[in-house]
Design a protein around this motif. Structure first.
Motif, short mmCIF file in Angstrom:
data_model
loop_
_atom_site.label_atom_id
_atom_site.label_comp_id
_atom_site.label_asym_id
_atom_site.label_seq_id
_atom_site.Cartn_x
_atom_site.Cartn_y
_atom_site.Cartn_z
N ASP A 10 -0.87 -9.30 4.02
CA ASP A 10 0.31 -10.12 4.27
C ASP A 10 1.54 -9.34 3.82
O ASP A 10 1.81 -9.25 2.63
CB ASP A 10 0.20 -11.45 3.54
N VAL A 15 2.03 0.37 0.50
CA VAL A 15 2.40 1.71 0.01
C VAL A 15 1.33 2.76 0.32
O VAL A 15 1.61 3.79 0.94
CB VAL A 15 2.67 1.65 -1.52
N THR A 82 -8.98 -7.07 -1.01
CA THR A 82 -10.12 -7.99 -0.90
C THR A 82 -9.73 -9.32 -0.25
O THR A 82 -10.51 -9.90 0.50
CB THR A 82 -10.74 -8.20 -2.30
N TYR A 84 -8.07 -9.88 2.20
CA TYR A 84 -8.02 -9.77 3.66
C TYR A 84 -9.30 -9.14 4.21
O TYR A 84 -9.34 -8.70 5.37
CB TYR A 84 -6.77 -8.98 4.10
N GLU A 131 -6.20 10.76 1.30
CA GLU A 131 -5.63 11.86 2.08
C GLU A 131 -6.57 13.05 2.25
O GLU A 131 -6.97 13.39 3.38
CB GLU A 131 -4.31 12.36 1.44
N GLY A 228 -8.18 -4.72 -11.34
CA GLY A 228 -8.87 -3.71 -10.54
C GLY A 228 -9.01 -2.40 -11.31
O GLY A 228 -9.90 -1.59 -11.03
N ASP A 272 2.04 0.36 -11.92
CA ASP A 272 1.35 -0.47 -12.92
C ASP A 272 1.99 -0.35 -14.30
O ASP A 272 1.96 -1.29 -15.08
CB ASP A 272 -0.13 -0.06 -13.01
C1 B12 Z 1 1.80 -1.88 -5.08
C2 B12 Z 1 0.89 -3.05 -5.25
C3 B12 Z 1 1.24 -4.24 -4.60
C4 B12 Z 1 2.49 -4.36 -3.76
C5 B12 Z 1 2.32 -3.67 -2.41
C6 B12 Z 1 0.95 -3.84 -1.81
C7 B12 Z 1 0.50 -2.61 -1.07
N1 B12 Z 1 -0.54 -2.74 -0.31
O1 B12 Z 1 1.04 -1.55 -1.17
C8 B12 Z 1 2.67 -5.91 -3.66
C9 B12 Z 1 3.66 -6.38 -4.70
C10 B12 Z 1 3.11 -6.46 -2.31
C11 B12 Z 1 1.28 -6.39 -4.08
C12 B12 Z 1 0.90 -7.68 -3.92
C13 B12 Z 1 -0.37 -8.17 -4.21
N2 B12 Z 1 -1.34 -7.50 -4.87
CO1 B12 Z 1 -1.15 -5.66 -5.40
N3 B12 Z 1 -1.10 -3.96 -6.17
C14 B12 Z 1 -0.28 -2.97 -6.04
C15 B12 Z 1 -0.71 -1.81 -6.96
C16 B12 Z 1 0.05 -1.93 -8.26
C17 B12 Z 1 -0.57 -0.40 -6.44
C18 B12 Z 1 -1.20 -0.13 -5.08
C19 B12 Z 1 -0.82 1.25 -4.64
O2 B12 Z 1 0.13 1.44 -3.93
N4 B12 Z 1 -1.53 2.25 -5.14
C20 B12 Z 1 -1.23 3.64 -4.80
C21 B12 Z 1 -1.78 3.99 -3.42
C22 B12 Z 1 -1.48 5.45 -3.12
O3 B12 Z 1 -3.17 3.81 -3.48
P1 B12 Z 1 -3.96 2.84 -2.48
O4 B12 Z 1 -3.15 1.68 -2.08
O5 B12 Z 1 -5.30 2.59 -3.04
O6 B12 Z 1 -4.12 3.76 -1.18
C23 B12 Z 1 -5.00 4.88 -1.15
C24 B12 Z 1 -6.47 4.55 -0.82
O7 B12 Z 1 -6.79 3.19 -0.94
C25 B12 Z 1 -6.66 5.09 0.56
N5 B12 Z 1 -6.42 4.25 1.72
C26 B12 Z 1 -5.59 3.21 1.89
N6 B12 Z 1 -5.62 2.78 3.16
C27 B12 Z 1 -6.50 3.55 3.82
C28 B12 Z 1 -6.92 3.54 5.15
C29 B12 Z 1 -7.87 4.48 5.56
C30 B12 Z 1 -8.33 4.47 6.97
C31 B12 Z 1 -8.40 5.42 4.63
C32 B12 Z 1 -9.41 6.40 5.06
C33 B12 Z 1 -7.97 5.43 3.31
C34 B12 Z 1 -7.02 4.50 2.91
O8 B12 Z 1 -5.75 6.17 0.62
C35 B12 Z 1 -4.54 5.75 -0.01
C36 B12 Z 1 -3.75 6.94 -0.45
O9 B12 Z 1 -4.44 7.72 -1.40
C37 B12 Z 1 -2.23 -2.17 -7.14
C38 B12 Z 1 -2.86 -1.67 -8.41
C39 B12 Z 1 -3.44 -0.31 -8.23
N7 B12 Z 1 -3.37 0.45 -9.26
O10 B12 Z 1 -3.93 0.06 -7.18
C40 B12 Z 1 -2.23 -3.69 -7.02
C41 B12 Z 1 -3.45 -4.34 -6.38
C42 B12 Z 1 -3.83 -3.57 -5.15
N8 B12 Z 1 -2.93 -5.65 -5.98
C43 B12 Z 1 -3.79 -6.60 -6.11
C44 B12 Z 1 -3.56 -7.95 -5.77
C45 B12 Z 1 -4.66 -8.93 -6.13
C46 B12 Z 1 -2.37 -8.34 -5.16
C47 B12 Z 1 -2.05 -9.74 -4.69
C48 B12 Z 1 -3.19 -10.35 -3.85
C49 B12 Z 1 -1.80 -10.71 -5.83
C50 B12 Z 1 -0.90 -10.33 -6.88
N9 B12 Z 1 -1.41 -10.52 -8.07
O11 B12 Z 1 0.24 -9.95 -6.69
C51 B12 Z 1 -0.77 -9.57 -3.84
C52 B12 Z 1 -1.07 -9.75 -2.35
C53 B12 Z 1 -0.18 -8.97 -1.46
C54 B12 Z 1 -0.13 -9.36 -0.07
N10 B12 Z 1 0.60 -8.61 0.65
O12 B12 Z 1 -0.68 -10.30 0.40
C55 B12 Z 1 -5.11 -6.09 -6.64
C56 B12 Z 1 -6.12 -5.97 -5.49
C57 B12 Z 1 -7.51 -6.33 -5.86
C58 B12 Z 1 -8.37 -6.37 -4.65
N11 B12 Z 1 -9.67 -6.16 -4.85
O13 B12 Z 1 -7.95 -6.59 -3.55
C59 B12 Z 1 -4.67 -4.73 -7.30
C60 B12 Z 1 -5.75 -3.67 -7.33
C61 B12 Z 1 -4.16 -5.05 -8.71
C62 B12 Z 1 -5.12 -5.81 -9.54
N12 B12 Z 1 -4.75 -6.97 -10.02
O14 B12 Z 1 -6.21 -5.41 -9.80
N13 B12 Z 1 0.55 -5.42 -4.66
#
Ligand code: B12
Ligand code: SF4
Length: 532
Positions: A10, A15, A82, A84, A131, A228, A272
């Motif tokens: 949603d 990011v 999770t 979604y 990546e 997480g 974080d």
């Molecule tokens: C930034 C962030 C947000 C932002 C932006 C969300 C976003 N998707 O970017 C906002 C504020 C919107 C947000 C909101 C929420 N978040 Co948030 N968020 C984060 C945070 C702090 C960082 C994520 C991030 O950007 N990491 C850095 C990037 C580079 O890593 P990444 O996203 O994992 O992406 C890498 C890999 O996953 C992979 N990858 C990603 N996509 C794809 C696709 C393919 C095809 C492939 C091969 C690889 C790949 O490669 C990427 C680059 O290396 C995390 C905590 C964490 N440390 O991860 C929590 C986290 C993701 N959020 C979480 C949650 C629960 C939420 C919310 C549901 C509730 C809340 N408490 O706020 C909401 C829901 C949002 C919604 N849109 O509906 C949980 C998710 C747990 C889970 N199992 O789903 C986390 C882990 C925090 C926690 N409490 O544990 N969040």
């Protein structure tokens, strides 16, 4: 090769997905980027009703309409959290139905945290940073070589699961060499009943208002049971270390976003533990940010133990106008249960420091988790008393406890025989107890002792049978959101309140004028803390 990348979430902040999209586009220019969002995350109506965390069941025709363009690709990459995952699974089924030859890769937080479930639905999942792993996989996949040994990837070979080990985490230098996140305008967003539309400024403003959200540093030294992080650290201990790209990369990233969307007027950092960055790093950031960006910004991931006057002053001088800090509860026992390393006294000290700079900031927002079934009457009371004495001003982000699969919390609760809803359930829909209504009131103002004491005496934990007050809770939420909205208006900040109003004000020049002339500016100390 035709590649489709789809973010199922949603919102369009996404990011990690945008970083991946930029990287995959370089590897394979014939890549199309799609977003499936319901635009509820920032909708005012959803906020008041406490329905932000819900996804309405998708109509069958919508799922088909989403899947059609995706199924024309040779490789479809999904990304989701999770919450979604169910929707992603439906879309994968539809894509397969339309094109059984499409290769499906699933990445993002869900496959990292719950790989065993995710791999049942895809050909491959990415269990870590995407990546370099994708580059290795794609190179072999494209040229018909064996790709099934790619690290950070698992494969589903007709039901036989191949689980590969993790790659080392990226270094700051690796992160600085990545392409800037995908913000090109060449992306498509799903409109229910209509199909994918090219993303325009209108979509951006509807979803993000005037803000640009990013994550600079990755990692957190702590391991709170519900987070997480417990899983990321289990996968790789070095996730505790806070890593970040060079300041120059970050500034270039923000500049790129502003070029694509000139209305961006606030930058939101979702790291974080932003304030855990060393003082010297923050000083370099503050100087460059002020010089090259000079827009108000907010820091959303503040851990109380890292709140220091010197760091705060540096950031305020660079334009910081809002922080979000995790406190989670005011009861020492509950904090210990969550294994939070910040006792109530440390949180109170951090709130005092923040309150000293209230003139320059929108009131800080403190995260608080309610509806924990292990809370006793003493815990509920301790939490209310704590919130009533905490230094003001502040507001609260009020959550209802949900479990993220594979976290320590999930195991703790299972050990006690308690079944807790998963994060896929609405996470801000609080139980309408008197105690919860009082928490919303405390998010607005301090309650005088003559009123607090009789009310607090009636506050009971969620597990005790008691009268419920759904209307009162709704009223309190509306009141609290109004107070919150007004405090943002003092700074003409449209990062939380999205939609056209902020955009129109930006077009008239009112936002820039207000920021320059009406918002009190913190003057950097003559000797910057870094040099002291
Ligand atoms: C930034 C962030 C947000 C932002 C932006 C969300 C976003 N998707 O970017 C906002 C504020 C919107 C947000 C909101 C929420 N978040 Co948030 N968020 C984060 C945070 C702090 C960082 C994520 C991030 O950007 N990491 C850095 C990037 C580079 O890593 P990444 O996203 O994992 O992406 C890498 C890999 O996953 C992979 N990858 C990603 N996509 C794809 C696709 C393919 C095809 C492939 C091969 C690889 C790949 O490669 C990427 C680059 O290396 C995390 C905590 C964490 N440390 O991860 C929590 C986290 C993701 N959020 C979480 C949650 C629960 C939420 C919310 C549901 C509730 C809340 N408490 O706020 C909401 C829901 C949002 C919604 N849109 O509906 C949980 C998710 C747990 C889970 N199992 O789903 C986390 C882990 C925090 C926690 N409490 O544990 N969040
Ligand atoms: S301090 Fe925040 S990011 Fe770190 S483990 Fe605890 S909840 Fe997660």
């Amino acid at each position: 090769m035709k590649v489709a990348l789809v973010c199922v979430e949603d919102g369009i902040v996404s990011v990690g997905f945008r970083k991946m999209a930029a990287y995959v586009k370089v590897l394979n220019p014939d890549t199309t980027v799609y977003y499936v969002s319901q635009g509820k995350y920032r909708s005012l109506r959803a906020m008041i009703a406490g329905r932000q965390g819900e996804w309405n069941a998708l109509h069958r025709e919508d799922a088909r309409r989403i899947a059609e363009p995706l199924s024309r690709a040779d490789l479809v990459g999904f990304s989701s959290m999770t919450g979604y995952a169910g929707l992603t699974e439906t879309l994968i089924r539809q894509v397969r139905d339309l094109n059984p030859r499409a290769y499906v890769v699933w990445g993002g937080i869900h496959p990292i945290i719950v790989p065993e479930a995710a791999i049942q639905h895809a050909d491959a999942i990415c269990t870590g940073e995407g990546e370099f792993a994708f580059a290795e996989f794609f190179e072999a996949f494209k040229s018909g070589k064996d790709y099934t040994r790619t690290r950070n990837f698992w494969f589903n070979l007709d039901g036989k699961i191949v689980r590969n080990p993790f790659r080392p985490l990226m270094t700051g230098e690796d992160m600085s060499a990545l392409p800037l996140p995908h913000y090109s305008g060449q992306e498509f967003i799903y409109a229910p009943g209509r199909g994918f539309e090219k993303m325009t400024t209108g979509h951006y403003v509807h979803e993000n208002g005037l803000s640009y959200t990013t994550v600079w540093s990755i990692g957190c030294p702590f391991q709170c049971t519900y987070c997480g992080n417990t899983k990321f650290i289990e996968n790789d201990e070095s996730y505790r270390k806070v890593r970040h790209s060079r300041v120059a990369y970050l500034i270039a990233e923000i500049e790129q976003a502003i070029r694509a969307h000139p209305h961006i007027s606030t930058i939101v950092f979702q790291d974080d533990s932003f304030m855990a960055l060393p003082l010297g790093v923050l000083a370099e950031f503050a100087a460059e940010y002020k010089k090259r960006i000079d827009l108000p910004f907010s820091v959303q991931g503040v851990i109380p133990s890292y709140v220091r006057r010197d760091k705060l002053e540096l950031l305020l001088a660079a334009g910081l106008n809002r922080v979000r800090m995790g406190i989670q509860n005011g009861s020492q026992r509950i904090l210990e249960f969550y294994e939070r390393k910040t006792p109530p006294a440390r949180i109170e000290a951090a709130a005092v420091i923040l309150s000293e700079y209230r003139r320059y900031m929108i009131p800080p927002a403190f995260d608080i988790i309610l509806d924990n079934p292990i809370e006793t009457r003493e815990d509920v009371l301790a939490n209310l008393e704590f919130l009533n004495r905490l230094a003001r001003p502040f507001t609260l982000n009020v959550f209802s406890l949900r479990s993220i699969p594979n976290t320590v919390l999930e195991k703790q609760m299972a050990g006690r025989g308690i079944s807790l809803d998963e994060i896929s359930a609405n996470y801000i829909h609080n139980i309408p107890t008197l105690a919860n209504c009082l928490v919303y009131l405390l998010a607005i103002c301090r309650i005088p002792p003559w009123l607090f004491e009789p009310l607090a005496r009636r506050a009971l934990p969620m597990t005790t049978p008691q009268p419920m007050y759904p209307r009162l809770l709704l009223f309190m939420r509306a009141l609290y959101l109004t107070a919150r909205g007004l405090s943002h208006m003092r700074f003409l900040d449209f990062s939380v309140v999205t939609g056209k109003t902020g955009y129109l004000l930006w077009r008239t020049g009112a936002i820039g004028f207000w920021n320059r002339r009406m918002v009190p500016k913190f003057k950097a100390p003559a000797v910057l803390p870094a040099a002291r």
